[in-house]
Each structure stands twice: as C-alpha cells, then as structure tokens.
Write a protein that holds these residues in place. Sequence first.
Motif, PDB file in Angstrom:
ATOM      1  N   ASN A  47       0.829  -1.210   0.000  1.00  0.00           N
ATOM      2  CA  ASN A  47       0.000   0.000   0.000  1.00  0.00           C
ATOM      3  C   ASN A  47       0.866   1.263   0.000  1.00  0.00           C
ATOM      4  O   ASN A  47       0.561   2.243  -0.692  1.00  0.00           O
ATOM      5  CB  ASN A  47      -0.935   0.005   1.209  1.00  0.00           C
ATOM      6  CG  ASN A  47      -2.044  -1.018   1.083  1.00  0.00           C
ATOM      7  OD1 ASN A  47      -2.364  -1.467  -0.005  1.00  0.00           O
ATOM      8  ND2 ASN A  47      -2.631  -1.402   2.207  1.00  0.00           N
ATOM      9  N   THR A 382     -18.423   9.916  -0.341  1.00  0.00           N
ATOM     10  CA  THR A 382     -17.065   9.479  -0.021  1.00  0.00           C
ATOM     11  C   THR A 382     -16.219   9.332  -1.269  1.00  0.00           C
ATOM     12  O   THR A 382     -16.732   9.106  -2.375  1.00  0.00           O
ATOM     13  CB  THR A 382     -17.070   8.130   0.732  1.00  0.00           C
ATOM     14  OG1 THR A 382     -17.650   7.121  -0.113  1.00  0.00           O
ATOM     15  CG2 THR A 382     -17.872   8.228   2.010  1.00  0.00           C
ATOM     16  N   GLU A 383     -14.902   9.436  -1.078  1.00  0.00           N
ATOM     17  CA  GLU A 383     -13.971   9.354  -2.196  1.00  0.00           C
ATOM     18  C   GLU A 383     -14.070   8.008  -2.907  1.00  0.00           C
ATOM     19  O   GLU A 383     -14.013   7.934  -4.131  1.00  0.00           O
ATOM     20  CB  GLU A 383     -12.537   9.564  -1.685  1.00  0.00           C
ATOM     21  CG  GLU A 383     -11.493   9.575  -2.798  1.00  0.00           C
ATOM     22  CD  GLU A 383     -10.090   9.726  -2.246  1.00  0.00           C
ATOM     23  OE1 GLU A 383      -9.860   9.276  -1.116  1.00  0.00           O
ATOM     24  OE2 GLU A 383      -9.238  10.287  -2.948  1.00  0.00           O
ATOM     25  N   SER A 384     -14.244   6.902  -2.150  1.00  0.00           N
ATOM     26  CA  SER A 384     -14.310   5.580  -2.768  1.00  0.00           C
ATOM     27  C   SER A 384     -15.552   5.430  -3.629  1.00  0.00           C
ATOM     28  O   SER A 384     -15.521   4.818  -4.696  1.00  0.00           O
ATOM     29  CB  SER A 384     -14.293   4.491  -1.691  1.00  0.00           C
ATOM     30  OG  SER A 384     -15.378   4.666  -0.796  1.00  0.00           O
ATOM     31  N   GLU A 385     -16.670   6.026  -3.203  1.00  0.00           N
ATOM     32  CA  GLU A 385     -17.913   5.892  -3.948  1.00  0.00           C
ATOM     33  C   GLU A 385     -17.900   6.697  -5.242  1.00  0.00           C
ATOM     34  O   GLU A 385     -18.485   6.290  -6.247  1.00  0.00           O
ATOM     35  CB  GLU A 385     -19.094   6.324  -3.084  1.00  0.00           C
ATOM     36  CG  GLU A 385     -19.400   5.352  -1.956  1.00  0.00           C
ATOM     37  CD  GLU A 385     -20.506   5.855  -1.052  1.00  0.00           C
ATOM     38  OE1 GLU A 385     -21.171   5.001  -0.434  1.00  0.00           O
ATOM     39  OE2 GLU A 385     -20.689   7.073  -0.947  1.00  0.00           O
ATOM     40  N   ASN A 388     -16.656   4.769  -8.345  1.00  0.00           N
ATOM     41  CA  ASN A 388     -17.289   3.521  -8.762  1.00  0.00           C
ATOM     42  C   ASN A 388     -17.926   3.616 -10.144  1.00  0.00           C
ATOM     43  O   ASN A 388     -17.903   2.682 -10.922  1.00  0.00           O
ATOM     44  CB  ASN A 388     -18.350   3.101  -7.736  1.00  0.00           C
ATOM     45  CG  ASN A 388     -17.716   2.633  -6.443  1.00  0.00           C
ATOM     46  OD1 ASN A 388     -16.571   2.202  -6.447  1.00  0.00           O
ATOM     47  ND2 ASN A 388     -18.433   2.720  -5.350  1.00  0.00           N
ATOM     48  N   THR A 414      -8.294   8.773   2.210  1.00  0.00           N
ATOM     49  CA  THR A 414      -8.281   7.448   2.844  1.00  0.00           C
ATOM     50  C   THR A 414      -8.209   6.328   1.827  1.00  0.00           C
ATOM     51  O   THR A 414      -7.928   5.192   2.174  1.00  0.00           O
ATOM     52  CB  THR A 414      -9.524   7.245   3.715  1.00  0.00           C
ATOM     53  OG1 THR A 414     -10.706   7.398   2.901  1.00  0.00           O
ATOM     54  CG2 THR A 414      -9.557   8.263   4.841  1.00  0.00           C
ATOM     55  N   GLY A 415      -8.500   6.632   0.566  1.00  0.00           N
ATOM     56  CA  GLY A 415      -8.426   5.633  -0.483  1.00  0.00           C
ATOM     57  C   GLY A 415      -7.329   5.973  -1.458  1.00  0.00           C
ATOM     58  O   GLY A 415      -6.645   6.986  -1.338  1.00  0.00           O
ATOM     59  N   TYR A 416      -7.155   5.112  -2.479  1.00  0.00           N
ATOM     60  CA  TYR A 416      -6.120   5.353  -3.483  1.00  0.00           C
ATOM     61  C   TYR A 416      -6.760   5.905  -4.754  1.00  0.00           C
ATOM     62  O   TYR A 416      -7.743   5.388  -5.246  1.00  0.00           O
ATOM     63  CB  TYR A 416      -5.379   4.065  -3.826  1.00  0.00           C
ATOM     64  CG  TYR A 416      -4.482   4.217  -5.033  1.00  0.00           C
ATOM     65  CD1 TYR A 416      -4.875   3.708  -6.269  1.00  0.00           C
ATOM     66  CD2 TYR A 416      -3.281   4.914  -4.949  1.00  0.00           C
ATOM     67  CE1 TYR A 416      -4.063   3.851  -7.380  1.00  0.00           C
ATOM     68  CE2 TYR A 416      -2.467   5.064  -6.055  1.00  0.00           C
ATOM     69  CZ  TYR A 416      -2.873   4.530  -7.264  1.00  0.00           C
ATOM     70  OH  TYR A 416      -2.075   4.682  -8.369  1.00  0.00           O
ATOM     71  N   SER A 417      -6.202   6.982  -5.243  1.00  0.00           N
ATOM     72  CA  SER A 417      -6.649   7.504  -6.530  1.00  0.00           C
ATOM     73  C   SER A 417      -5.493   8.295  -7.129  1.00  0.00           C
ATOM     74  O   SER A 417      -4.522   8.610  -6.459  1.00  0.00           O
ATOM     75  CB  SER A 417      -7.879   8.397  -6.374  1.00  0.00           C
ATOM     76  OG  SER A 417      -7.527   9.605  -5.736  1.00  0.00           O
TER      77      SER A 417
END
Length: 510
Positions: A47, A382-385, A388, A414-417
């Motif tokens: 990670n 959220t960033e993850s959503e 999608n 908090t996520g990967y982008s």
Amino acid sequence: MKNKKVPVRNMLLAISTTLAIWLVGALLIHQQTLSTYQAEDKISMANAISRIDMIFETVSQSLGKASDLYSDRCSKMAHSLRQLTALSPYSRSFSMAKQGTIYCSSLAGEVAIPVSNYFKNDRKLSFSYGPVPAQKTQVINLKRQFQNVEIIASIPGFYFYNDLTGQNDKEQHYLSIDGHYLDSSGRLHTAPLARDKTRTRVQSSTNYDYSLVYVLPDSYTWRQYYHASAALFFVLLAIGPLAGVWVYSTLIKPKSLRKKLEVAIDRGEIQPWFQPQVDTLTGELTGCEVLARWISTSDGIIPPNQFIPLAEESGLIIPMTRNLMRQVRSWLLTEKRRITPGFHVSINFSSRHILSGQVIEDCRHFLNGLPDGLIHLVVEITESEILNDNRQINDVLTQLHQLGVIIAIDDFGTGYSNLSYLQDYPLDILKVDRKFITHLEPEVAHRHLIAGIIDISKKLDLRTVVEGVETEKHVESLKQLGATWLQGFYYGKPVPASEFSRICLRNTGA
C-alpha cells in the motif's frame, strides 16, 4: 416446514463453529501467527509503495509538460518553469539539463551544475537539497530523458513522511534510494539503524528505482509460541462456545433488526444530530454536518455502525436520508431568524442514493421554501464511492451543482486515486479524514501529508474541511496550513437539534 428448517440450520452452523475452533485452533496457532504478521507486513508495504508510486507518477506527468517548455535560453524558460511548478502537485522545482549539465532551474534561473552531482550511475532517483539548493529542504529528485534533454523535478521529502511512520516507537521505516535511507523525521542514513530483536523486510517498487525497508520488532520466537500454545488452547476451549453464540445471534439478527429499522424510519426514531463547523481564522460558526442517530424507544441509542451498513445493504438508506432531510428542513424553517445567511448544512449521501435518480428532486424539495441565500446545502459523498461509476455520478453531481448544491468529497485521502478526478468532477470541498491530524503539531505541520492536501485544494480552488480537531495545537497548525473550516470535539460533539440551537445559535443570526 421451511420455517422450521432455518432455525435448525442456524443452530448447526453455530455448533459447527464451536467444534471447528476446538479441533483446529491449537494446531494452527503457530502457523497462523507467523502468516498473519507476514501478510500484514506485505500489505502495508504494498500500500505504501502504491501511494509513493502515485506521487512519482504524478510528478512524471508534470515532467512531460515541462518538456514542452524547452528552450536553449534559460531567461525565456525559467518563468514558465516557475508557473508549472506552482500548478504541479508535489513538485518544488523543475530543472533542465543538457549534455550532462543543469543549465536552468525554476528556483535559481541560469546555473551550471553537473547532473552527476545528484545522480550516480544513470539512476533516475536521488536524495539531495536541490537539485539547485536555495533552502535546506530535503528533497527527492526525479529525472526523465526527453530526446537530448534531461528534465529534473524535486519533490519535498515531507510528502513521504506519512508512509515512513511506524505504528509505534519500536518500528523504523525507511525509503531507500541508491544506498541512502530516509526516515520519517527527514534524516538520511547510510544504513538502517541496528536494533536488537528486530527483523527487516525489504520490498522494491516495480515502477521506480527505490525500496521500502521496514525494521520491525521480532518479539515472537519458536520457544515462545511453543510455551504459549497450551495456554491458548484452553483459551480457545472457552472462546469456542462464545463464537457459536455470536454466529447464531448474527444469523438471526439482520432480519429482526431490518424490520426494526423500517419501523424506526417511519416513526422518526432516526434523528438528525448536528456537529458545528467553524471558520478556521475567526472561529465563528459557518455551518454544520448532519449525522444520523437511532434513538430507539425500546433499545435506547443504537450506534451508527450497527444500522448504517444495514440501511445501505437493504436499500433503506434512501428513505432514511430523505426522512432526515425533512426533519432538518423543518428545523431550519423554525430557526431561520437565528441563522446567519450563507449557513451551510452538510448531509451524507450514499452512492445508492446518488445513482437512484431521486437525489435531484430530494435536494430541490429540501431547498424549496427556504429563504434565498439563507442555506447552502452540501452533499457529501465518499472518495471511494465517487470512483465507482464515473460517468453516471458525474452527470448527477453536475445537475446538483446547477441546482446550487455544493459538492464535498468526504474522507478524502483514505483511499487510493490518481487525483485526476479532482479536475474531472464539479467539486467544491475536500473533507479531510481525522486520521491525518492525530499527531499534528504546529512546529512540524508543514511535514504532514495534510499540508500537501490543503496545498492541492488551494491550487484547484477548493475549500477544505478538516475533521477530528480536538486540541488547540490542532487549531494552530491548521491555521498555519490555511484550512478553510474545522470540525471536531474542540468545537463541539454531535448533539440533537434542540441542544445545537441552544448552544450554537444563541449568538448568531438576527
């Protein structure tokens, strides 16, 4: 007959769980412990490498843009390089080199410095204070070749410190480049610091010439495992029945809790609580976040982590959010004379709600009837959503923007982008997760990853909300970094509407 089979099946599964723990627990304990620690080390390093590679990839793309600015005349090119530096994430400077000599830098203008001073054996990465030093800032240099010209970017070391911070004082993490080792304090070493009873793991990037080196405590030995196995086996004998009871209760709980949740939504037991958001510089109230709380008449307060996942899985999240919006709207109409115009209200929306096609009408209904300019509705996702379903979510967010709704990315970082979506979507606010300020101190604020996040948001003309503000030191640090709004226990915990009005609105509005 069918109803009778389900309880029997649930009971058999619970009994099977107990027997499985009893039979295999003692046999697997040694191997399980070893494999768990090895897997955690591998995932953690993978990670971290992904995040570091992302930084290098972003800067490498900027180097490609810098190649378009090439000119033999530094006086003509230096200004353009400075402008590119200001607009490029993670970059501190760009320099041009030809025939092995750096001849132009965005920091110092025209220079004459051998490239070999910074890069040995044709490597593409190096540590230095430069490559054209102006301040004593530890940087990592990244070099790319474009035809007969080499372009060098300098990346401040503090962008990497977050990934070099161990979970405790006994761990030491390093970024290794060309025989040098950078730690989380910005110091360079010629070798990892030696410690007794430690183990070392090394993992290299497949994309760039660097490695991560983790020096970890090795407090578990074969003898310790052997002596501990007998005691742990008896512990497992006690845990077995408890696990069986937990499995059984889990199997029967979702259906009954779902029914309770449906009834709770209809009865208005899911209530909006409010947490204040304040202006960083003035400390004045500028808005609030709406948080769902289940006040059950039979079970008391039910934690959000028990009913929010259930609401999302079952689809009840949409009627629950819609019900919360009605309650918030009623409260705003009641308190409109005490609210300062421009007050923003942040509400969390699930991707299921965003993609349902109903969210536009829900937000339009929420705003109808409220005095013009009194309230700014902030939709948090959220960033993850948001990653999608790029096209569909982007279309919905664009329509919301046209409606006058403010769009915020929750839990940013908090996520990967690859950060490109920040320019692709109609965004207004980055909401920074609380984990980034846990150990934030004023004197080292510029070293933290949050400094880079706020810097990027400023370049993209985005506002920032920082969660988890709990101390005066947090406030002082975030003032220095230029965050827009702050939220956390320092200013107030989430409270019901009546208490929020009494405490937070008493000195605001008309």
